[in-house]
Design a protein around this motif. Structure first.
Motif, PDB file in Angstrom:
ATOM      1  N   GLN A 215      39.669  50.215  41.644  1.00  0.00           N
ATOM      2  CA  GLN A 215      38.918  48.957  41.686  1.00  0.00           C
ATOM      3  C   GLN A 215      37.485  49.259  42.084  1.00  0.00           C
ATOM      4  O   GLN A 215      37.231  50.047  42.994  1.00  0.00           O
ATOM      5  N   VAL A 217      34.188  48.356  43.899  1.00  0.00           N
ATOM      6  CA  VAL A 217      33.722  47.518  45.010  1.00  0.00           C
ATOM      7  C   VAL A 217      32.204  47.679  45.091  1.00  0.00           C
ATOM      8  O   VAL A 217      31.699  48.746  45.421  1.00  0.00           O
ATOM      9  N   THR A 250      37.006  44.047  50.965  1.00  0.00           N
ATOM     10  CA  THR A 250      37.279  43.727  49.562  1.00  0.00           C
ATOM     11  C   THR A 250      37.451  42.233  49.341  1.00  0.00           C
ATOM     12  O   THR A 250      37.526  41.777  48.195  1.00  0.00           O
ATOM     13  N   LEU A 251      37.526  41.458  50.436  1.00  0.00           N
ATOM     14  CA  LEU A 251      37.606  40.001  50.334  1.00  0.00           C
ATOM     15  C   LEU A 251      36.225  39.421  50.615  1.00  0.00           C
ATOM     16  O   LEU A 251      35.313  40.118  51.030  1.00  0.00           O
ATOM     17  N   SER A 252      36.074  38.105  50.422  1.00  0.00           N
ATOM     18  CA  SER A 252      34.753  37.505  50.597  1.00  0.00           C
ATOM     19  C   SER A 252      34.886  36.069  51.048  1.00  0.00           C
ATOM     20  O   SER A 252      35.831  35.370  50.698  1.00  0.00           O
ATOM     21  N   TRP A 258      32.373  39.391  43.301  1.00  0.00           N
ATOM     22  CA  TRP A 258      33.054  40.661  43.212  1.00  0.00           C
ATOM     23  C   TRP A 258      33.503  41.159  44.587  1.00  0.00           C
ATOM     24  O   TRP A 258      32.980  40.751  45.626  1.00  0.00           O
ATOM     25  N   PRO A 259      34.467  42.070  44.620  1.00  0.00           N
ATOM     26  CA  PRO A 259      34.886  42.668  45.901  1.00  0.00           C
ATOM     27  C   PRO A 259      33.727  43.389  46.569  1.00  0.00           C
ATOM     28  O   PRO A 259      32.940  44.067  45.913  1.00  0.00           O
TER      29      PRO A 259
END
Length: 862
Positions: A215, A217, A250-252, A258-259
């Motif tokens: 993924q 980031v 990786t969260l927001s 986006w991450p």
């Protein structure tokens, strides 16, 4: 008694001594900006901004000059109106405001020209440009890169728009987008607070990209407003937007991005010297005390707090040769993000250059703030064009003169404050000595009365299955707040609100007479007005209020609840916290094995699911522990497709936990705020949309869930979009932990610094009389329906302050047709708005039941 008095004395000294210390140091310590509370009007409507600070590119006439562009004002011809009718691509008209100093701006409001019904000009869309120095102008863009802001749809309504990201500026320009279809006029207001950091720019290396489990980031500063070439120069961005990143980078906080969005990060592979250098430029020379750096510490992904920081200071043209170094304590146990406070030892500087050394492969920051005091200058003995800072050595500078008059004044003020505080303590303790005896007796009587009341109500209602209460119960439900909430700590001292309201001395008497009249009418009243039992809730937030009539549920046979293995829970983020516990978002493994057969659980084998875990702190008192167990019993009995279900518990050891559902799309407020209604604006901005039929579907589910709760005589007390969770296919489930989330602290009226009352959703009788019934939940449903149909773009009654909202409840009580209602949303059909208004009837008996509301919502389904 003496022991309690000693406790109170110690407690008061703990409060008053830091207060005195704070007053002494108030000139040196500044607080970090908080976007959720930094929303005060900056002075257009209140005229703190002077006429000479408002200018424009052009004007129709003198009567539509820039100075008339004040929100909610009808002076002149009612607004600022530009002369030009240029094409949109040639847009060059603007209304400019000079705020005289840097401000942190989080919200803007616009209005058209109404002029008592004569005018009908407004800006349907507009842009904003801003500047910190008056020379370099920056176009504001939202977090998705969109410049155009949706404006007004008529000439009189005020439209408020959150600026996400917020801006830091002294000069702001409103630039209406003009076409040939109509002329435009504008009235505006800015909302925010003073930018105390004084930071005007930071220069840093570009954030980098991480590959994590295939993924990507992105850790770049996506809202940076300076120049971006090989690095970032002469701008501000995510490190100063007031939003701290989550523990899991990786969260927001912000969706549809986006991450890694919340963080700016770098890898040590790109820096051969082992550190990242960031330079901070300030508006003037300041006396710096500390720097706070919010760092990620997710060490499992090789992200850690910096190993060391070295800061250099520049006060004039040259950098000081001796830097300040600081080494934080490394933490390989707790992966939570945290602020690292770096002491700057009162260095005087107008610029600071800091080198942050890597302690692992990655280093990530989400916020950097400075606490400082503006430097004081003494030019008494200085020659022309010379200024000398206070901490300059007298040996190096013969013109320096030490002036300790300010110190003497501060010491004198401090001594006076201490004497005043001591006098206040003596008075308080004297009053407490006399009140403790009465309070002790009152508490005993209240506990006995509550226990007896629960028993009597259970017996009475087991014989007569209606929702009315005895005369004694009616009297209780109309009494003062302190009697309404004997067990709860979330609603404290609201009797102060009553003192603020005029002409409410007869409220209880009037209400009692109305109750007496209604009791003689035929038929059964719709609403339970008996005593309610408040459970504190593990987070200090709302839990369902249970009328005494339903307390027999708690004394019945326990429903077996499966013990869930803690090892199958994986922590994701902290959703909220309170006095006695926390709410965590977790991933649960093998949850399908622990579910009831009647529970529809759309999970395949070996698939993890998101759950909310309420955890009781180990140091919680006995009352909190008992409330926690009662809450488990209540939650175990709630089985409805639109109510959050209890999935399991962890009771074998401390900390005690209850595991409930959590929906993958989060709460309804955040879900709708990141969507747009279907239409041209959504197409232009490429924003995700929600159709009206889906809004109607979600609101109908809320009504269905509340119909179920009201059938059990449960009173929610905090129904709002923040307490509704969204799942697949617009599924809605009602929850109860919105109050514990910092994100929504601005939705609660604060008493003594605590979030206590969601007054913008509360009925007038709940605020004035402390009466929480199914009827007051109906009122809150009307507000929740209004939120839903406005896509949660603004708070209810956003044009009113908290005090004005409370005053408006007094107008509902007096019923002289001066009360203010929420306006009809743009996409709300007349029958639905008529339903909203019926939910806000002054007489609680005239409001519809949730059964009726649910039927009406179904009948009006598109």
């Amino acid at each position: 008694m003496k022991a309690r008095a000693r406790f109170d004395m110690n407690h008061l000294w703990k409060i008053t001594f830091p207060l005195a210390f704070l007053l002494y140091n108030s000139g040196n310590v500044k607080s970090q900006v908080n976007p959720s509370v930094c929303r005060s009007p900056l002075g257009m409507s209140g005229r703190q901004i002077l006429d000479e600070d408002i200018s424009a590119s052009s004007q129709w006439s003198e009567s539509t000059a820039a100075k008339y562009g004040r929100l909610d004002s009808e002076e002149g011809d009612g607004a600022w109106c530009p002369e030009s009718t240029a094409e949109p691509e040639n847009m060059n008209e603007f209304l400019q405001i000079d705020l005289r100093s840097l401000q942190f701006i989080t919200l803007v409001g616009t209005q058209g020209r109404h002029a008592g019904g004569i005018g009908n000009e407004f800006a349907q869309t507009y842009k904003i440009k801003y500047s910190r120095d008056g020379s370099r102008w920056i176009s504001w863009r939202n977090r998705q890169g969109k410049e155009v802001i949706e404006g007004n749809r008529n000439a009189y309504d005020i439209v408020l728009k959150d600026l996400e990201p917020p801006i830091i500026a002294r000069f702001v320009r409103f630039m209406p987008i003009i076409d040939h279809s109509m002329n435009v006029c504008m009235r505006v207001e800015l909302y925010g607070c003073e930018w105390l950091d004084g930071l005007v720019s930071y220069n840093a290396p570009l954030g980098q990209k991480m590959i994590l489990h295939d993924q990507e980031v992105y850790l770049n500063d996506s809202v940076y407003d300076g120049a971006i070439l090989r690095g970032m120069t002469e701008g501000l961005g995510q490190l100063t937007d007031g939003m701290c990143g989550l523990d899991d980078f990786t969260l927001s906080h912000v969706y549809n991005v986006w991450p890694g969005y919340d963080y700016v990060g770098w890898t040590n592979e790109s820096f051969s010297n082992g550190y990242v250098e960031i330079m901070f430029e300030f508006d003037r020379t300041r006396n710096f005390t500390t720097m706070k750096v919010h760092c990620n510490n997710m060490f499992s992904q090789r992200v850690k707090v910096f190993q060391k920081v070295v800061c250099y200071f520049r006060s004039d043209l040259d950098w000081e040769p001796t830097p300040v170094s600081f080494i934080p304590v490394m933490d390989d146990v707790n992966p939570s993000a945290r602020f690292v406070i770096v002491p700057l030892n009162n260095h005087m500087a107008s610029a600071i250059k800091c080198q942050y050394y890597f302690s692992d492969r990655w280093m990530m920051f989400s916020e950097i703030t400075f606490q400082s005091d503006t430097a004081m200058y003494n030019t008494t003995l200085a020659p022309p064009n010379t200024s000398v800072t206070l901490n300059t050595s007298t040996e190096k500078n013969p013109y320096h003169k030490v002036d300790d008059s300010n110190t003497r004044i501060l010491i004198g003020c401090l001594v006076a404050i201490i004497f005043i505080l001591v006098a206040i303590i003596v008075i308080i303790l004297w009053r407490q000595v006399w009140q403790k005896v009465l309070e002790k007796v009152s508490r005993r009587m209240l506990d006995d009365e509550l226990t007896a009341s629960l028993s009597i109500q259970s017996e009475a209602f087991s014989c007569n299955n209606n929702l009315t209460s005895s005369a004694a119960s009616e009297q209780e439900s109309s009494s003062a707040y302190e009697r309404i909430f004997p067990l709860g700590a979330d609603y404290q001292e609201p009797s102060r609100l009553v003192r603020k309201l005029p002409d409410v001395s007869q409220v209880s008497e009037d209400s009692a007479s109305k109750a007496s009249q209604s009791s003689t009418q035929e038929g059964v009243p719709h609403y339970a007005e008996a005593d309610i039992v408040n459970l504190q809730g593990v987070t200090g937030g709302n839990t369902y209020a249970v009328p005494a009539v339903t307390m027999d549920l708690l004394s019945g046979k326990d429903i077996p609840i499966e013990e869930f293995p803690r090892k199958l829970l994986t922590f994701k983020e902290k959703l909220g916290e309170g006095q006695f516990g926390e709410v965590h978002l977790c991933e649960a493994e093998d949850m399908e094995e622990f579910m009831d057969e009647d529970f529809p659980f759309d999970v395949t084998d070996n698939q993890t699911v998101l759950v909310a875990v309420k955890m009781l702190r180990a140091d919680a008192n006995k009352n909190a522990r008992n409330d926690f167990l009662k809450e488990i019993k209540i939650m175990s009995r709630l089985k409805d497709p639109n109510i959050i279900r209890l999935l399991g518990v962890c009771m074998s050891s401390d900390p005690l936990c209850m595991i409930t559902e959590y929906m993958e799309n989060g709460d309804l407020n955040q879900f709708l705020s990141r969507h747009e209604p279907e239409g041209v604006i959504a197409l232009l901005s490429n924003a995700p949309t929600v159709s009206y039929s889906n809004l109607q579907h979600m609101a109908t589910q809320i009504a269905s869930g509340m119909k179920y709760l009201s059938s059990l005589n449960f009173v929610h007390r905090d129904l709002a979009t923040r307490n509704c969770l969204v799942g697949k296919n617009y599924t809605i489930k009602i929850a109860d932990f919105g109050m514990s989330r910092n994100l929504y602290s601005g939705d609660y009226y604060r008493i003594q610094g605590r979030a206590v009352l969601p007054i913008r959703w509360m009925s007038w009788e709940s605020i004035l009389l402390g009466k929480f019934t199914t009827a007051s939940d109906v009122w809150a449903f009307g507000v929740t329906l209004w939120e839903t149909l406005t896509f949660c773009k603004e708070q209810p009654y956003s044009q009113l302050s908290d005090e004005q909202v409370i005053e408006n409840t007094g107008e509902f009580f007096r019923d002289q047709r001066r009360q203010i209602y929420l306006p009809q949303p743009a996409m709300c059909p007349d029958p639905i708005y008529k339903l909203m208004l019926s939910c806000w009837q002054r007489n609680a008996k005239e409001r519809p039941s949730f059964l009726e509301i649910h039927r009406i919502m179904l009948e009006n389904t598109p």
